[in-house]
Design a protein around this motif. Structure first.
Motif: not given
Length: 433
Positions: A19-21, A53-56, A61-62, A76-80
């Motif tokens: 969903x995040x991707x 997004x997968x890495x983030x 999660x950790x 997601x917005x911050x990553x973009x």
């Protein structure tokens, strides 16, 4: 503590990653509309965003409680933001849009949390999907309302819009603080309508910016159009004065040559001189007015522009049938006929000499002046509001001619523009009101 406590936990995490991707792909799709096409290959851009997004998501999660979703819309917005460097530079719009988008994402999460959390026996699968899908729809709504124009607004207006979104973020922090201090955070529902209002206000900022930038661009364009009309008016007035002087000189030179011929004929052995004077007289006769409609403004512009075209190797065909008392002001002749002739000449300049041609047809029927100008041209690559967009380095300045024509024609009649692989055609009907 293991990375996944249960199989269900692992499946939910996988769903969260997917969903995040998808979410960041929606954001990049929005960026393509509001900031222009990315400067790198779309497939590479989308692949890099999905991997990021997968890495983030895995990293969060950790750190976070495994039960709590790790990649929500604000993340997601911050990553973009890192991918904004891949788009054409427009710092003003980028800063504002990212600020508003972050505020919208936070209010969406707060609103969704206030509505969904109190529900008992809810499906975590469904709530996670609805949270992201709802944000997808907000992103699509923003994309649909934006015109995709890279225009700017005055700094004070930009500062006002930024102040609104910053104030909204501050209000969000205050609301979350009071909610967290209550014994039962979800006992009151007053925050729901307040969150809806702030969400609507911030979504409206996208539309406000688009409207402001369009208005500012239109004002700048109108200013340029007016300046061009003034310059053209002065230019053609000067050309008309020079044209009058040339016609007077042409008349006087004809008289001088005829007088010289008569004097030379009275003397012997002047055959060479007589031959030279006859040749000069013949050349003067060739420099006659090409067009004579009886309207001095129309005649001046047509003759000047046709002479310029002929000098550049353009084949010009004319078919003009208008009455001598045609009501066409100097300004109308300059803006409409002058700009159309300039446009035709500019198009011919891009072609080889043997391929340059212009056909000019003017007729007056039933109190209507019909203007038809067709010229050889390369295929039009881009259109905007029914008019071709210049491909030159400064298309804003080079595209004013036809815009001026359309603006003048809209007040008096109709205008139709057509283009093919080898020609460009403008048809105009001006009604005699």
């Amino acid at each position: 503590m293991t990375y996944f406590q249960t199989t269900t936990d692992a499946i939910i995490f996988g769903l969260e990653v997917v969903l995040s991707m998808i979410e960041i792909l929606f954001i990049l799709r929005l960026f393509n509309k509001v900031f222009g096409e990315a400067r790198i290959n779309h497939i590479k851009l989308y692949a890099a965003a999905a991997i990021a997004m997968l890495a983030i998501t895995c990293g969060l999660r950790m750190i976070l409680n495994p039960v709590r979703p790790a990649a929500l819309p604000p993340i997601t917005v911050l990553c973009s933001m890192f991918f904004l460097l891949c788009y054409p530079p427009n710092r003003q719009k980028k800063v504002l849009y990212i600020g508003i988008l972050l505020t919208v994402s936070y209010f969406w999460i707060l609103l969704y949390d206030l509505i969904v959390t109190p529900i008992e026996d809810k499906s975590i699968w469904l709530t996670l999907i609805l949270c992201h899908v709802g944000f997808y729809l907000l992103l699509e709504l923003i994309r649909k309302t934006d015109r995709g124009k890279q225009w700017s607004i005055p700094f004070h207006l930009w500062l006002l819009l930024m102040a609104i979104t910053v104030a909204s973020t501050a209000a969000l922090g205050v609301m979350e603080y009071y909610i967290s201090k209550r014994e039962d955070p979800y006992s009151l529902t007053v925050e729901i309508p307040i969150s809806l209002i702030f969400l609507f206000i911030n979504l409206s900022l996208f539309v406000v910016f688009d409207k402001f930038s369009t208005l500012m661009h239109t004002e700048r364009e109108n200013t340029m159009l007016e300046q061009q009309v003034q310059l053209q008016h002065r230019y053609y007035k000067e050309l008309e004065a020079a044209h009058q002087q040339v016609r007077a000189l042409h008349h006087d030179m004809g008289n001088y040559i005829r007088s010289a011929e008569q004097l030379a004929a009275k003397q012997d052995n002047n055959n060479e001189l007589i031959g030279f004077l006859n040749a000069a007289s013949g050349q003067l006769k060739e420099i006659e007015t090409v067009i004579s409609t009886g309207n001095q403004y129309l005649d001046s512009i047509l003759n000047i522009k046709i002479a310029e075209m002929l000098h550049e190797g353009v084949t010009v065909e004319t078919d003009i049938h208008v009455p001598s008392g045609l009501k066409l002001s100097f300004e109308q002749a300059v803006i409409i006929v002058g700009n159309l002739m300039d446009n035709a000449r500019e198009a011919c300049r891009e072609l080889q000499c043997g391929e340059r041609w212009v056909r000019i047809n003017l007729s007056y029927i039933n109190h209507t002046l019909f203007i038809r100008i067709e010229n050889s041209a390369s295929p039009i690559q881009k259109w905007d509001n029914g008019l071709p967009v210049s491909t030159k380095n400064e298309p804003f300045f080079h595209g004013l001619g036809l815009k001026n024509v359309k603006k003048a024609v809209d007040e008096l009649g109709t205008m139709d523009v057509e283009s093919s692989n080898h020609s460009f055609l403008v048809r105009i009907a001006l009604y005699d009101r």
